[in-house]
Scaffold this active site. Structure first.
Site, mmCIF file in Angstrom:
data_model
loop_
_atom_site.group_PDB
_atom_site.id
_atom_site.type_symbol
_atom_site.label_atom_id
_atom_site.label_comp_id
_atom_site.label_asym_id
_atom_site.label_seq_id
_atom_site.Cartn_x
_atom_site.Cartn_y
_atom_site.Cartn_z
ATOM 1 N N ASN A 11 0.807 -1.224 0.000
ATOM 2 C CA ASN A 11 0.000 0.000 0.000
ATOM 3 C C ASN A 11 0.837 1.269 0.000
ATOM 4 O O ASN A 11 0.281 2.357 -0.111
ATOM 5 C CB ASN A 11 -0.985 -0.021 1.171
ATOM 6 C CG ASN A 11 -2.041 -1.103 0.953
ATOM 7 O OD1 ASN A 11 -2.145 -1.674 -0.135
ATOM 8 N ND2 ASN A 11 -2.779 -1.415 1.993
ATOM 9 N N ARG A 19 -2.228 -11.280 -4.019
ATOM 10 C CA ARG A 19 -2.251 -9.826 -4.235
ATOM 11 C C ARG A 19 -1.446 -9.111 -3.160
ATOM 12 O O ARG A 19 -0.935 -8.025 -3.386
ATOM 13 C CB ARG A 19 -3.686 -9.285 -4.202
ATOM 14 C CG ARG A 19 -4.621 -9.967 -5.149
ATOM 15 C CD ARG A 19 -5.929 -9.258 -5.221
ATOM 16 N NE ARG A 19 -5.743 -7.928 -5.823
ATOM 17 C CZ ARG A 19 -6.655 -7.349 -6.594
ATOM 18 N NH1 ARG A 19 -7.790 -7.956 -6.830
ATOM 19 N NH2 ARG A 19 -6.442 -6.179 -7.103
ATOM 20 N N CYS A 53 -15.530 -3.699 -4.558
ATOM 21 C CA CYS A 53 -14.807 -4.970 -4.501
ATOM 22 C C CYS A 53 -15.462 -5.806 -3.410
ATOM 23 O O CYS A 53 -16.523 -5.478 -2.890
ATOM 24 C CB CYS A 53 -13.332 -4.720 -4.215
ATOM 25 S SG CYS A 53 -13.069 -4.146 -2.559
HETATM 26 C C1 EPZ Z 1 -6.560 1.849 1.406
HETATM 27 O O1 EPZ Z 1 -7.753 1.693 0.669
HETATM 28 C C2 EPZ Z 1 -5.861 0.500 1.362
HETATM 29 N N1 EPZ Z 1 -5.544 0.139 -0.019
HETATM 30 C C3 EPZ Z 1 -6.767 -0.567 1.982
HETATM 31 O O2 EPZ Z 1 -6.030 -1.786 2.010
HETATM 32 C C4 EPZ Z 1 -7.066 -0.163 3.427
HETATM 33 O O3 EPZ Z 1 -7.953 -1.110 3.989
HETATM 34 C C5 EPZ Z 1 -7.706 1.234 3.444
HETATM 35 O O4 EPZ Z 1 -6.838 2.179 2.769
HETATM 36 C C6 EPZ Z 1 -7.945 1.725 4.861
HETATM 37 O O5 EPZ Z 1 -6.744 1.735 5.559
HETATM 38 C C7 EPZ Z 1 -4.458 0.688 -0.608
HETATM 39 O O6 EPZ Z 1 -3.769 1.507 -0.027
HETATM 40 C C8 EPZ Z 1 -4.161 0.236 -2.007
HETATM 41 P P1 EPZ Z 1 -10.068 4.614 2.174
HETATM 42 P P2 EPZ Z 1 -8.652 2.999 0.283
HETATM 43 O O7 EPZ Z 1 -10.238 5.538 1.050
HETATM 44 O O8 EPZ Z 1 -7.778 4.126 -0.037
HETATM 45 C C9 EPZ Z 1 -14.776 5.356 2.303
HETATM 46 C C10 EPZ Z 1 -5.668 -4.079 1.646
HETATM 47 O O9 EPZ Z 1 -6.198 -5.101 2.140
HETATM 48 N N2 EPZ Z 1 -14.539 6.321 1.224
HETATM 49 O O10 EPZ Z 1 -9.351 5.072 3.404
HETATM 50 O O11 EPZ Z 1 -9.679 2.587 -0.696
HETATM 51 C C11 EPZ Z 1 -14.591 3.924 1.810
HETATM 52 O O12 EPZ Z 1 -15.787 3.437 1.224
HETATM 53 C C12 EPZ Z 1 -6.534 -2.899 1.238
HETATM 54 O O13 EPZ Z 1 -4.447 -3.924 1.470
HETATM 55 C C13 EPZ Z 1 -15.600 7.124 0.787
HETATM 56 O O14 EPZ Z 1 -16.712 7.032 1.295
HETATM 57 O O15 EPZ Z 1 -9.369 3.262 1.697
HETATM 58 C C14 EPZ Z 1 -14.242 3.162 3.058
HETATM 59 O O16 EPZ Z 1 -15.446 2.810 3.718
HETATM 60 C C15 EPZ Z 1 -8.019 -3.163 1.475
HETATM 61 N N3 EPZ Z 1 -15.383 7.995 -0.232
HETATM 62 C C16 EPZ Z 1 -13.475 4.191 3.884
HETATM 63 O O17 EPZ Z 1 -13.757 5.482 3.308
HETATM 64 C C17 EPZ Z 1 -14.149 8.121 -0.827
HETATM 65 O O18 EPZ Z 1 -14.012 8.962 -1.744
HETATM 66 C C18 EPZ Z 1 -11.962 3.980 3.879
HETATM 67 O O19 EPZ Z 1 -11.534 4.054 2.550
HETATM 68 C C19 EPZ Z 1 -13.086 7.308 -0.374
HETATM 69 C C20 EPZ Z 1 -13.298 6.409 0.660
#
Ligand code: EPZ
Length: 419
Positions: free
Chosen positions: A23, A398, A116
């Site tokens: 990440n 992955r 996903c």
């Molecule tokens: C990153 O995902 C990581 N992936 C995830 O790891 C990790 O679980 C997550 O951060 C939280 O730490 C990578 O870095 C590639 P978020 P990301 O945006 O960026 C909501 C793994 O297993 N949200 O912090 O997608 C969203 O739906 C993966 O390695 C909105 O509502 O996480 C979620 O409920 C899984 N609107 C929450 O925020 C937005 O525009 C956290 O999402 C963006 C997010």
């Protein structure tokens, strides 16, 4: 597709070196197209997600050399700013290319990343932040088309400390005119690593790791060399593997600070943990104690990416644990698989109640997402008898480099077959 066959009951013992952070690598690889030059990046894990992203970089015109765990990306010259559709559908975190392309070019077209296995994964906060910088965004027919004349630095307050939104805004803002301030930014260590890489290319960013990140726009970027931080979730997964099998493990080359939220819960469960500069030694107790409450939160809270693995651990602890998954909507798919092994788990929306039992038994299981798949491997390592884990879509590959090989090196009776 692959299948893991695990004969449980073996204590894991020995030493393991943790690979570079998936990440952190993904946004850094995207960022390497901004400097229009050469980026030498070390400690890159050999993972399916990394190859998906590097294929996109090559597809849009970058030159990529990957040798061992070092990658050289040359992003010189004009790049195609129409991002191919398939990789974004295959790996939703490819959306990080949107901000990176906008950090250098005035246009990008990218398909809407699907949800996903763990939730709908919206990107509204990404788009809201980019629009504040002056990006004109049209969303139609499943595509996002971004264009701008000038990016102007602005103060942006995130409704939620989204990791991806923080990264996308940082990537675009590095070349905006003036200063951008991101309030309520994500504080994950991977954001700090992205800041450090971008600053090595000439960007001027401060504050990553705190809730307020400041980016002074510039148009002068240059070659860079960087070593990616170790993967705190992979490290946490191996620590939990030692704990669940009653073993003893030495983890090398890690950043102890990044593991603090998990370490405190492992100690609460009765594990003995010694911390040195870049090494952690964990010894598991004869019987684990249940940790009463595990609530996942943005960093520095307990990581959502460790929730599934910790649920496997609590399945055999003495007592009852309550999990609350506050980050993702649908991240308990591993629970029904653990129940097939005898685990006592009750789900109610974002809450899971786990009543620990003495022993899990091997079963026919299905990995439904990356961390849930890792959790099933851990449970199978501890279970009595043989487990068969259908690893559809190679979920586990992955996020874990040579997972079966490294576990075998620690004494696990595990084989991976390609089916
Ligand atoms: C990153 O995902 C990581 N992936 C995830 O790891 C990790 O679980 C997550 O951060 C939280 O730490 C990578 O870095 C590639 P978020 P990301 O945006 O960026 C909501 C793994 O297993 N949200 O912090 O997608 C969203 O739906 C993966 O390695 C909105 O509502 O996480 C979620 O409920 C899984 N609107 C929450 O925020 C937005 O525009 C956290 O999402 C963006 C997010």
């Amino acid at each position: 597709m692959s299948k893991f066959i695990i004969n449980g009951g073996k204590k894991l013992e020995g030493e393991v070196k943790v690979e570079g952070s998936k990440n952190a690598v993904l946004p850094i690889l995207a960022a390497s197209l901004i400097n229009g030059g050469e980026s030498i990046i070390h400690n890159i894990p050999r993972l399916k997600d990394v190859s998906i992203l590097t294929n996109v970089l090559e597809n849009i015109g970058c030159k990529v050399l990957f040798n061992g765990n070092t990658m050289v990306v040359n992003s010189k010259g004009e790049l195609n700013t129409n991002i191919p559709e398939r990789p974004v559908k295959e790996m939703r975190s490819s959306i990080i290319l949107m901000g990176a392309v906008l950090g250098r070019f005035k246009h990008v077209r990218i398909s809407y990343p699907g949800g996903c296995e763990i939730g709908p994964r919206p990107i509204d906060l990404h788009l809201k932040g980019l629009r504040k910088l002056g990006v004109n965004i049209i969303e139609s027919h499943g595509y996002i088309v971004c264009q701008y004349d000038k990016l102007i630095g602005k103060e942006i307050h995130l409704d939620y400390p989204s990791v991806g939104a923080t990264e996308n805004i940082m990537l675009a803002a590095v070349s905006a005119e003036g200063t951008t301030i991101i309030q309520n930014a994500a504080r994950e260590p991977e954001i700090i690593d992205l800041q450090n890489f971008l600053n090595k290319t000439g960007a001027k960013i401060t504050g990553a790791g705190s809730s307020t990140i400041k980016i002074l726009g510039t148009n002068r970027f240059h070659n860079a060399e960087h070593t990616v931080i170790p993967d705190r979730i992979v490290a946490g997964t191996y620590l939990t593997a030692a704990a669940i099998t009653g073993g003893k493990l030495v983890l090398q080359d890690i950043i102890v600070e990044h593991l603090k939220p998990l370490i405190s819960k492992l100690i609460e469960s009765g594990c003995k943990i010694e911390k040195y500069d870049k090494t952690i030694i964990i010894k598991s107790p004869k019987r684990l104690n249940a940790v009463e409450m595990i609530r996942t939160l943005p960093y520095p809270g307990f990581p959502t990416d460790m929730q599934a693995q910790f649920m496997s651990l609590m399945s055999i602890a003495k007592g009852t644990s309550v999990f609350v998954e506050t980050v993702f909507e649908n991240r308990y798919k591993h629970a029904e698989e653990l129940v097939k092994m005898g685990a006592k788990i009750k789900l109610d929306g974002r809450t899971a109640v786990v009543r620990g039992i003495r022993k899990l038994t091997g079963a026919q299981l299905t990995a439904k997402d990356l961390r849930g798949g890792a959790a099933l491997v851990l449970a199978a390592l501890a279970a009595e008898g043989v487990s068969y884990i259908d690893n559809n879509d190679n979920h586990i590959e992955r996020g874990y480099e040579d997972f079966d090989i490294k576990l075998k090196g620690l004494g696990a009776d595990i084989i991976k077959v390609i089916v």
